[in-house]
Scaffold this active site. Structure first.
Site, PDB file in Angstrom:
ATOM      1  N   GLN A 264       0.818  -1.208   0.000  1.00  0.00           N
ATOM      2  CA  GLN A 264       0.000   0.000   0.000  1.00  0.00           C
ATOM      3  C   GLN A 264       0.852   1.257   0.000  1.00  0.00           C
ATOM      4  O   GLN A 264       2.039   1.243   0.332  1.00  0.00           O
ATOM      5  CB  GLN A 264      -0.915   0.010   1.223  1.00  0.00           C
ATOM      6  CG  GLN A 264      -0.180  -0.075   2.553  1.00  0.00           C
ATOM      7  CD  GLN A 264      -1.138  -0.197   3.731  1.00  0.00           C
ATOM      8  OE1 GLN A 264      -1.392   0.779   4.428  1.00  0.00           O
ATOM      9  NE2 GLN A 264      -1.670  -1.409   3.953  1.00  0.00           N
TER      10      GLN A 264
ATOM     11  N   HIS B 200       0.073   5.826   0.515  1.00  0.00           N
ATOM     12  CA  HIS B 200      -0.898   6.830   0.949  1.00  0.00           C
ATOM     13  C   HIS B 200      -0.691   8.117   0.163  1.00  0.00           C
ATOM     14  O   HIS B 200       0.438   8.448  -0.224  1.00  0.00           O
ATOM     15  CB  HIS B 200      -0.754   7.095   2.445  1.00  0.00           C
ATOM     16  CG  HIS B 200      -0.745   5.845   3.268  1.00  0.00           C
ATOM     17  ND1 HIS B 200      -1.792   4.946   3.275  1.00  0.00           N
ATOM     18  CD2 HIS B 200       0.193   5.311   4.091  1.00  0.00           C
ATOM     19  CE1 HIS B 200      -1.503   3.933   4.073  1.00  0.00           C
ATOM     20  NE2 HIS B 200      -0.301   4.135   4.572  1.00  0.00           N
TER      21      HIS B 200
ATOM     22  N   GLU C 284       3.043   8.538   8.032  1.00  0.00           N
ATOM     23  CA  GLU C 284       3.034   7.733   9.253  1.00  0.00           C
ATOM     24  C   GLU C 284       4.436   7.293   9.643  1.00  0.00           C
ATOM     25  O   GLU C 284       5.344   7.215   8.808  1.00  0.00           O
ATOM     26  CB  GLU C 284       2.118   6.511   9.094  1.00  0.00           C
ATOM     27  CG  GLU C 284       2.536   5.537   8.024  1.00  0.00           C
ATOM     28  CD  GLU C 284       1.481   4.457   7.786  1.00  0.00           C
ATOM     29  OE1 GLU C 284       0.289   4.786   7.706  1.00  0.00           O
ATOM     30  OE2 GLU C 284       1.867   3.275   7.644  1.00  0.00           O
TER      31      GLU C 284
ATOM     32  N   HIS D 113       4.772   0.244   0.726  1.00  0.00           N
ATOM     33  CA  HIS D 113       5.230  -0.508   1.886  1.00  0.00           C
ATOM     34  C   HIS D 113       4.248  -1.615   2.241  1.00  0.00           C
ATOM     35  O   HIS D 113       3.113  -1.646   1.770  1.00  0.00           O
ATOM     36  CB  HIS D 113       5.426   0.421   3.093  1.00  0.00           C
ATOM     37  CG  HIS D 113       4.164   1.099   3.542  1.00  0.00           C
ATOM     38  ND1 HIS D 113       3.673   2.238   2.942  1.00  0.00           N
ATOM     39  CD2 HIS D 113       3.276   0.806   4.539  1.00  0.00           C
ATOM     40  CE1 HIS D 113       2.567   2.620   3.543  1.00  0.00           C
ATOM     41  NE2 HIS D 113       2.293   1.753   4.515  1.00  0.00           N
TER      42      HIS D 113
ATOM     43  N   ARG E  31      -4.193   0.305  -2.224  1.00  0.00           N
ATOM     44  CA  ARG E  31      -3.586  -1.022  -2.171  1.00  0.00           C
ATOM     45  C   ARG E  31      -3.174  -1.507  -3.552  1.00  0.00           C
ATOM     46  O   ARG E  31      -3.838  -1.226  -4.545  1.00  0.00           O
ATOM     47  CB  ARG E  31      -4.550  -2.022  -1.534  1.00  0.00           C
ATOM     48  CG  ARG E  31      -4.943  -1.649  -0.106  1.00  0.00           C
ATOM     49  CD  ARG E  31      -5.951  -2.620   0.480  1.00  0.00           C
ATOM     50  NE  ARG E  31      -6.318  -2.233   1.831  1.00  0.00           N
ATOM     51  CZ  ARG E  31      -7.302  -1.394   2.130  1.00  0.00           C
ATOM     52  NH1 ARG E  31      -8.027  -0.870   1.146  1.00  0.00           N
ATOM     53  NH2 ARG E  31      -7.554  -1.077   3.378  1.00  0.00           N
TER      54      ARG E  31
END
Length: 388
Positions: free
Chosen positions: A86, A88, A123, A243, A262
């Site tokens: 995935q 982001h 993140e 990642h 994804r």
């Protein structure tokens, strides 16, 4: 403001049945416990744990009091099986994707929806146990070496060598072409031979083929850095970083978003076109984020509007908006009031004054932005005592 909060773990199938409960000293459910969310994201909002608002969603209570919601999301993540490949989106892409799917009338809970909110999702994750992950593209020479080793063991893998060399391996692998499946089969068949020269990559193939047989993501994984984190080591995953987490327990801090694009290794919706539009293919030599020592804590400070601190002792904070998770018993002094916490307790803190956390182990997530003007500071009594 000090608000005790609580939540229940999410039961994703890849979650461990023991890691999360054991770490926090709580009773497990007996089923998978994948993530514990602390924050106000509507997909799994924390609730106020005590007082007249007990059981009410944290965000709704803050809204009613004229206070800001947390602009971050703190998680405990416990993986027994690999998560999806995935990436982001950044802020602009998140807003654009959200508005597009809103105009199309796609329900927020629709399985094929890609953007569930308009926010970016940078993140970091800090390992609590040994933690295995894939993060960012490795230098092409390294990927070519692994592809060549596979082709030497099984000639059906030769197309992978060609596409890695051409620089188009990722879109080819995710294209749905029937030419990909034999290469995946070759990689799985050759993993024992690959282990002679590339044991880490062979382990990646073994893990992923066991969990997701035939998935092209098995080969995508070989284009990425395989990272083994020791407890206390961290990764930063900015927008576009491709990642996947493979196994282990970690503390994760991110923007207040659930936007996940994804590319494989999952039964969930895979949005190849959108993933390819956001992914950053720049080689990443070392994705680790170093820790900075502080008095009574260590800090992890990514290029993002938040930071994460592991408290181990008496730790003073100048001021701020914070999510706090106690792993041991702890005392917290905020706005002149001292609050006692037990292991697994959590809280939301919002104060313009210095505060102190004293614990053998706790995790403190701090926002880095500037408080909005005109938003009043609230005392703990506002949320914890009976209304007048």
């Amino acid at each position: 403001m000090f608000v005790p909060i609580a939540n229940e773990p999410r039961d994703y199938a890849w979650g461990s049945t023991t890691l999360l409960a054991s770490y926090l000293g709580r009773s497990g459910s007996g089923g998978p416990e994948a993530e514990l969310w602390l924050g106000a994201h509507p997909a799994s909002p924390s609730v106020v744990a005590r007082g007249p608002h007990a059981g009410s969603e944290l965000g709704s209570v803050l809204d009613a009091e004229g206070a800001r919601r947390p602009a971050m999301l703190l998680k405990v993540l416990a993986a027994a099986q690999p998560l999806s490949l995935q990436a982001h989106p950044d802020a602009g892409r998140a807003r654009e994707g959200w508005e597009r799917e809103e105009r199309l009338g796609i329900p927020l809970d629709a399985p094929h929806r890609s953007y569930r909110d308009p926010n970016p999702k940078p993140e970091i994750i800090v390992a609590v146990t040994s933690f295995e992950a894939l993060s960012g593209f490795r230098p092409r020479a390294q990927a070519s070496e692994v592809a060549a080793a596979l082709a030497a063991a099984d000639e059906r893998a030769a197309p992978l060598v060609e596409h890695v060399s051409a620089g188009d391996a990722l879109p080819w692998l995710l294209s749905g072409s029937p030419d990909v499946a034999p290469v995946v089969e070759a990689a799985v068949a050759a993993r024992d031979e690959l282990a002679r020269t590339h044991p880490v990559e062979a382990d990646t193939v073994a893990r992923l083929s066991s969990a997701h047989p035939g998935d092209p993501g098995i080969l995508v994984a070989l284009l990425l850095n395989r990272v083994s984190l020791a407890p206390g080591e961290a990764l930063f995953l900015p927008a576009g970083n491709l990642h996947a987490y493979l196994s282990g327990l970690g503390i994760e801090l991110m923007g207040p978003s659930d936007n996940v694009l994804r590319g494989g290794l999952t039964p969930k919706h895979v949005d190849v076109a959108e993933l390819l539009a956001v992914v950053d293919r720049t080689p990443l030599v070392d994705p680790r984020l170093p820790a900075e020592p502080l008095d009574g804590a260590v800090a992890y400070r990514p290029s993002a509007p938040f930071e994460l601190r592991r408290v181990a002792g008496r730790h003073d904070v100048d001021a701020g908006r914070a999510l706090l998770l106690a792993v041991s018993d702890a005392t917290v002094t905020v706005d002149g009031e001292t609050h006692r916490m037990r292991a697994a307790d959590a809280a939301w803190i919002d104060t313009a004054a210095p505060f102190r956390v004293d614990a053998a182990e706790a995790w403190l997530a701090l926002e880095r932005d500037t408080p909005q003007a005109g938003v009043p500071a609230l005392s703990a009594a506002t949320l914890l005592e009976s209304p007048t």
